[in-house]
Structure formats: structure tokens, C-alpha cells
Design an enzyme around this catalytic site. Structure first.
Site, mmCIF file in Angstrom:
data_model
loop_
_atom_site.group_PDB
_atom_site.id
_atom_site.type_symbol
_atom_site.label_atom_id
_atom_site.label_comp_id
_atom_site.label_asym_id
_atom_site.label_seq_id
_atom_site.Cartn_x
_atom_site.Cartn_y
_atom_site.Cartn_z
ATOM 1 C CG HIS A 121 -3.671 -1.031 -6.434
ATOM 2 N ND1 HIS A 121 -3.941 0.078 -5.302
ATOM 3 C CD2 HIS A 121 -4.161 -2.317 -6.136
ATOM 4 C CE1 HIS A 121 -4.019 -0.901 -4.496
ATOM 5 N NE2 HIS A 121 -4.153 -1.916 -5.244
ATOM 6 N NE ARG B 146 -4.305 -1.442 0.642
ATOM 7 C CZ ARG B 146 -4.339 -2.793 -0.315
ATOM 8 N NH1 ARG B 146 -3.395 -2.563 -1.573
ATOM 9 N NH2 ARG B 146 -5.396 -3.798 -0.425
ATOM 10 C CD GLU C 178 -2.845 3.683 -4.923
ATOM 11 O OE1 GLU C 178 -4.384 2.775 -5.026
ATOM 12 O OE2 GLU C 178 -1.725 2.756 -4.692
#
Ligand code: NAP
Length: 324
Positions: free
Chosen positions: A285, A237, A266
Site C-alpha cells: 500500500h 482499495r 493489510e
């Protein structure tokens, strides 16, 4: 009367149909948030929620007094207040195991791409700038035979290490909350404290979950301990890393490069210096983003919520106390 289920995203039609046979299902459009006031009447009657990146808060839970289970289509649940759910007897289910190998593939793709400058050099060809054989200024560094340091040595960390040890003859170091003696035997892995690992590894790969203890685990001090030739990989993360410190470390040559699938914010804003650096490979991601794995994750979440709402133990349950 059928129990009511809210679905937010990422299920295919067959999975929605499977749930609709058992429950009163409402599929929320992607543009809607669970927190939108227009959904409050729906929430008040809801027994289960299934989705990814669910914006669950204590206030939302207060407005859902009938809620029995939440199934997130992810292994990480750092956006969900587990204690608040447990306090209310609400089960939280996630999707471990089915995404382990795919996420490890992504980690290794970043290792290879960063070390061998794959994105930068492919761009050279595409932009018609390949005019002669490349020289040392564009050479990469070897991956095989190097030392990989895993920060976090659970399912995904071990799967990345397996690729390194068995496929690339890498020496594996790990720092982890608990020792993993079986993997030490299988992969020849050696446990180190974090600082020792950072100093010894050629590749530092982060796979710890985001928790209050791991938030900004890697910052300026940690980058300073790494070799100037080190490549930093984050598939966990974004907030496990102090991103401003990472940017400085890359700009100042404290470390050599980075392969990143996750970021503090993000989508990564175009203004981030990370988008401009040739020694950074940045992905949107996509750790688990293959057709097969995303389908398997959604199916695991479907199975979890079905079992939970039928009073049985879900396959992947985060808060055992809520079930008991
Ligand atoms: P896991 O099996 O639970 O592994 C996590 C490991 O981290 C465990 O071995 C745990 O130690 C260790 N750990 C936890 N807190 C620690 C701390 N404070 N210090 C040192 N070690 C610590 O989880 P996983 O399935 O490998 O997934 C790991 C994370 O990857 C997820 O939480 C998620 O955030 C991330 N992820 C990202 C993507 C992506 O798309 N990029 C995809 C999937 C997962 P113990 O073994 O002692 O408990």
C-alpha cells in the site's frame, strides 16, 4: 482559550509546531488508538482530529461532543462514517489532488512490473540464477500499444490513463459513474460499460473509491469476462475486489497476472497465496508513499484543520453540509 487538537501520526515537527502556535496540540503515540479508554477524557475536550487511517466510529463521536473537524491524511475516507459526522455538524476533510500523480506513478509501476516480470526476473539475478540468456518461458508482454481499461475515471484514473495514452500509445477505455467528454477528446478515451471494458482491455486498472456500491465490484464473473492474457491492477482499495475470486482466477489461468497495492486485509498475511505467485506483484500500500507527496498530504491536512477550526472553509471538504 485555545482549541484542542489531537494528532495521530504522519506530521513532521514543523507541521506540529505550526499547529501548536494556534491550538493545544496532543500528539498520540503510534501505538495508541483513539478508541483506547485512556484517551476518552482527551476526546471529550477535543475540537479537531488529524491523522491517517483514523478508526472513527459513531461511539467515538458520541464521546467527543466538542469535535468540529476531522482531517484525514488521505484522499479515501472509506473507514470514516461520513453521515455520522455530518449529522453532528462535524466537517470531514481529505487530501485529493496532491497525491494524484504519485499514485498514478505507482499504478504504472505495477503495470510495467507485472507485464515485464520485473520483480521475478530481478530476483533471478539477485539469487545468482541468471546462468544464460532467458528464453520464451520468461518473456513478458508489451505494454505500449495495448488497451488499458480504467475502472473509475476520476483524478487518479485519468492520470494513469494519461501515462498510458501519451507515454505508451495505449488505447484507453473507461467505465465510470459519469461520462468524461473532455478527457475523451484529450486522450482519445472511450467510455464502455464495465462488462465490455473487461472483455476488451489488456490491462484492467481499478481506481474507484470503496463505497457500498463498489465493494466487491470485481469478482468471479468479472474475471471470467477478462482475456486470459489480461493483467489486473488494483490501486484503489482491496475490498473493491473479491480477493478469493482473484486468487482463483490467477491460479486457474482465467487471467494472466495481477499488480496489487491494496488488499482485503493489510498488511497482507504471509499465508495469502498472493505472496507466492510469480505472476503477482504485490506492494505494501505505497500508492502515495514518496517523501514529497506524503509531506504535501500532511500539509494539506494541516491547512484543512487550521481553516476548519478557525471557522473558514477547508481546502478539501468532503461534507459541505457540515460547513454550512
Ligand atoms: P475521484 O477523483 O473521486 O475518482 C473516483 C472516480 O470513481 C470518480 O470518477 C467517480 O465517478 C467514480 N466512481 C465512484 N463510484 C463509482 C461507481 N459506483 N461506479 C463507477 N464509477 C464510480 O478519486 P481519486 O482521487 O481518483 O481516488 C480514487 C480512490 O483511489 C480513492 O478513493 C482511494 O480509495 C484510492 N487511493 C488509493 C491510494 C493508494 O495508496 N493505493 C492512494 C490514493 C487513492 P464520478 O466522476 O462520476 O464522480
Amino acid at each position: 482559550m485555545k482549541k484542542r487538537l489531537l494528532v495521530q501520526g504522519r506530521l513532521d515537527d514543523a507541521q506540529v509546531a505550526e499547529l501548536s502556535n494556534l491550538f493545544e496540540v496532543t500528539v498520540l503515540p503510534k501505538s495508541t488508538s483513539l478508541n483506547d479508554p485512556e484517551n476518552s477524557a482527551l476526546l471529550a475536550e477535543t475540537h479537531g482530529i488529524i491523522g491517517s487511517g483514523l478508526p472513527i466510529t459513531a461511539e467515538l463521536l458520541d464521546s467527543a461532543p466538542n469535535l468540529k473537524a476531522v482531517a484525514t491524511i488521505s484522499v479515501g475516507y472509506d473507514t470514516i462514517p461520513v453521515d455520522e459526522l455530518t449529522k453532528r455538524g462535524i466537517m470531514l476533510c481529505n487530501t485529493p489532488d496532491v497525491l494524484t500523480e504519485t499514485t498514478a506513478d505507482t499504478g504504472f509501476a505495477l503495470i510495467m512490473a507485472t507485464a515485464r516480470r520485473v520483480v521475478e526476473l530481478a530476483e533471478l539475478v539477485k539469487s545468482d540464477n541468471w546462468k544464460a540468456g532467458i528464453g520464451p518461458a520468461l518473456f513478458g508482454s508489451d505494454v505500449h500499444g495495448k488497451t488499458i481499461g480504467m475502472v473509475g475515471f476520476g483524478r487518479i484514473g485519468q492520470a494513469v490513463a494519461k501515462r498510458g495514452a501519451l507515454g505508451f500509445g495505449m488505447k484507453v477505455l473507461y467505465s465510470n459513474a459519469s461520462p468524461k467528454p473532455d478527457v475523451e477528446i484529450r486522450l482519445g478515451a472511450e467510455r464502455r460499460d464495465l462488462n465490455e471494458l473487461l472483455a476488451e482491455a489488456d490491462f484492467v486498472c481499478v481506481t474507484v473509491p470503496l463505497t457500498p456500491e463498489t465493494e466487491r465490484l470485481i469478482g468471479a464473473q468479472e474475471f471470467a469476462l477478462m482475456k486470459p492474457s489480461a493483467i489486473f491492477i488494483n490501486i484503489a482499495r482491496g475490498k473493491v475486489v473479491d480477493e478469493a475470486a482473484l486468487i482463483k482466477a490467477l491460479e486457474n489461468g482465467v487471467i494472466h497476472g495481477a499488480g496489487l497495492d491494496v488488499f482485503e486485509q493489510e498488511p497482507l498475511p504471509a499465508s495469502s497465496p498472493l505472496t507466492k505467485m510469480t505472476n503477482v506483484v504485490a506492494l505494501p500500500h505505497i500508492g502515495s508513499a514518496t517523501h514529497e507527496t506524503r509531506h504535501a498530504m500532511a500539509q494539506r491536512a494541516v491547512d484543512n484543520i487550521r481553516l476548519a477550526l478557525q471557522g473558514e472553509r477547508p481546502i478539501s471538504l468532503v461534507n459541505e453540509e457540515a460547513y454550512r
